[in-house]
Scaffold this motif. Structure first.
Motif, short mmCIF file in Angstrom:
data_model
loop_
_atom_site.label_atom_id
_atom_site.label_comp_id
_atom_site.label_asym_id
_atom_site.label_seq_id
_atom_site.Cartn_x
_atom_site.Cartn_y
_atom_site.Cartn_z
N THR A 252 0.84 -1.19 0.00
CA THR A 252 0.00 0.00 0.00
C THR A 252 0.88 1.25 0.00
OG1 THR A 252 -0.10 0.17 2.41
CG2 THR A 252 -1.80 -1.19 1.33
N TYR A 253 0.28 2.34 -0.38
CA TYR A 253 0.99 3.62 -0.37
C TYR A 253 1.52 3.94 1.02
CZ TYR A 253 1.75 8.66 -0.54
OH TYR A 253 2.31 9.91 -0.44
N ASN A 254 0.65 3.79 2.02
CA ASN A 254 1.05 4.15 3.39
C ASN A 254 2.16 3.27 3.92
OD1 ASN A 254 -0.83 6.23 3.52
ND2 ASN A 254 -2.44 4.88 4.27
N LYS A 255 2.12 1.99 3.59
CA LYS A 255 3.16 1.08 4.06
C LYS A 255 4.49 1.42 3.39
CE LYS A 255 3.29 -3.33 5.87
NZ LYS A 255 2.52 -4.50 6.14
N LEU A 256 4.45 1.70 2.09
CA LEU A 256 5.68 2.08 1.40
C LEU A 256 6.21 3.40 1.95
CD1 LEU A 256 7.81 1.56 -0.74
CD2 LEU A 256 6.32 2.68 -2.41
N LEU A 257 5.32 4.33 2.19
CA LEU A 257 5.72 5.62 2.75
C LEU A 257 6.43 5.43 4.09
CD1 LEU A 257 5.66 8.70 2.46
CD2 LEU A 257 3.44 8.68 3.62
N THR A 258 5.91 4.57 4.93
CA THR A 258 6.54 4.28 6.23
C THR A 258 7.92 3.67 6.03
OG1 THR A 258 4.38 3.93 7.24
CG2 THR A 258 6.27 2.99 8.39
N ARG A 259 8.03 2.73 5.10
CA ARG A 259 9.31 2.06 4.86
C ARG A 259 10.35 3.00 4.24
NH1 ARG A 259 7.47 -3.98 2.94
NH2 ARG A 259 6.48 -4.50 4.91
N LEU A 260 9.87 4.06 3.62
CA LEU A 260 10.78 5.04 3.02
C LEU A 260 10.99 6.23 3.95
CD1 LEU A 260 9.51 4.94 -0.67
CD2 LEU A 260 11.50 3.79 0.30
N ASN A 261 10.85 6.02 5.22
CA ASN A 261 11.06 7.06 6.24
C ASN A 261 10.21 8.30 6.02
OD1 ASN A 261 12.98 5.51 7.66
ND2 ASN A 261 14.57 6.15 6.22
N ASN A 262 8.97 8.08 5.59
CA ASN A 262 8.00 9.16 5.40
C ASN A 262 8.49 10.28 4.48
OD1 ASN A 262 5.86 8.08 7.00
ND2 ASN A 262 7.12 8.51 8.80
N LYS A 263 9.19 9.89 3.43
CA LYS A 263 9.64 10.86 2.42
C LYS A 263 8.49 11.10 1.43
CE LYS A 263 13.97 11.06 3.79
NZ LYS A 263 14.61 12.25 4.29
N LYS A 264 7.42 11.69 1.94
CA LYS A 264 6.18 11.87 1.18
C LYS A 264 6.38 12.68 -0.10
CE LYS A 264 1.35 13.35 1.86
NZ LYS A 264 0.99 12.90 0.57
N GLU A 265 7.13 13.77 0.00
CA GLU A 265 7.32 14.63 -1.18
C GLU A 265 8.00 13.86 -2.31
OE1 GLU A 265 8.81 15.52 1.89
OE2 GLU A 265 7.00 16.56 2.55
N LEU A 266 9.01 13.07 -1.96
CA LEU A 266 9.74 12.32 -2.98
C LEU A 266 8.89 11.18 -3.55
CD1 LEU A 266 13.29 12.18 -1.37
CD2 LEU A 266 12.56 13.55 -3.32
N LEU A 267 8.18 10.47 -2.67
CA LEU A 267 7.32 9.39 -3.15
C LEU A 267 6.22 9.94 -4.04
CD1 LEU A 267 6.52 6.44 -3.24
CD2 LEU A 267 5.30 6.76 -1.07
N ASP A 268 5.64 11.06 -3.64
CA ASP A 268 4.59 11.68 -4.47
C ASP A 268 5.15 12.16 -5.80
OD1 ASP A 268 2.71 11.15 -2.53
OD2 ASP A 268 2.70 13.19 -1.71
N LEU A 269 6.41 12.57 -5.80
CA LEU A 269 7.05 13.01 -7.04
C LEU A 269 7.24 11.80 -7.99
CD1 LEU A 269 8.20 15.41 -8.58
CD2 LEU A 269 10.39 15.01 -7.42
N LEU A 270 7.63 10.65 -7.43
CA LEU A 270 7.75 9.44 -8.26
C LEU A 270 6.41 9.05 -8.86
CD1 LEU A 270 10.12 7.22 -6.04
CD2 LEU A 270 10.64 8.16 -8.30
#
Length: 146
Positions: A46-64
């Motif tokens: 899920t988006y939230n689980k990946l976000l957590t695993r990526l140390n909450n780098k929301k801006e970068l994940l949203d950019l991808l």
């Protein structure tokens, strides 16, 4: 997925010619981590689980996601090249499983026929002169119990 297939294919040509290559090192690094987590989770994240695993780098994940490198479908992450590889691995695993069953059944059938042949040989080679009579058995039991 990672237990069944602990690796995924990565081709340098695709990395060097893909959209991700022209991004910042920080974004490339986040993508590299994301694909590891995605594969290790069996391509079910899920988006939230990946976000957590990526140390909450929301801006970068949203950019991808915005650049179309990673897809977010109803809060489910999708990375197309890994989804394709998973599909190929699953097809191959199914074919190998079916072939293994066929081979196992043939081996089991052959094993049963070998046992039947061995039993038949025992029956054929039993010599009536070597059979123990009731009188001899009685004497043996008497001697053994004394």
């Amino acid at each position: 997925m990672s237990i069944e297939t602990p690796y995924f294919k990565s081709f340098p040509e695709q990395w060097l010619s893909g959209d991700i290559y022209y991004e910042s090192y920080e974004l490339k690094g986040l993508f590299a981590d994301a694909i590891q987590h995605y594969w290790a989770s069996g391509c079910d994240l899920t988006y939230n689980k990946l976000l957590t695993r990526l140390n909450n780098k929301k801006e970068l994940l949203d950019l991808l996601i915005e650049k179309g490198i990673i897809k977010n479908n109803n809060n489910r992450i999708s990375i197309s090249f890994q989804d394709k590889q998973k599909e190929v691995f699953n097809k191959r695993r199914k074919i190998n499983s079916e072939n293994g069953k066929k081979g196992g059944l043939a081996k089991a059938k052959n094993s049963l026929s070998i046992k039947k042949r061995e039993e038949k040989k025992r029956e054929e080679f039993s010599d009536p002169n070597l059979k123990v009579t009731d009188e001899v058995l009685k004497m043996y039991n008497t001697f053994n119990n004394a």
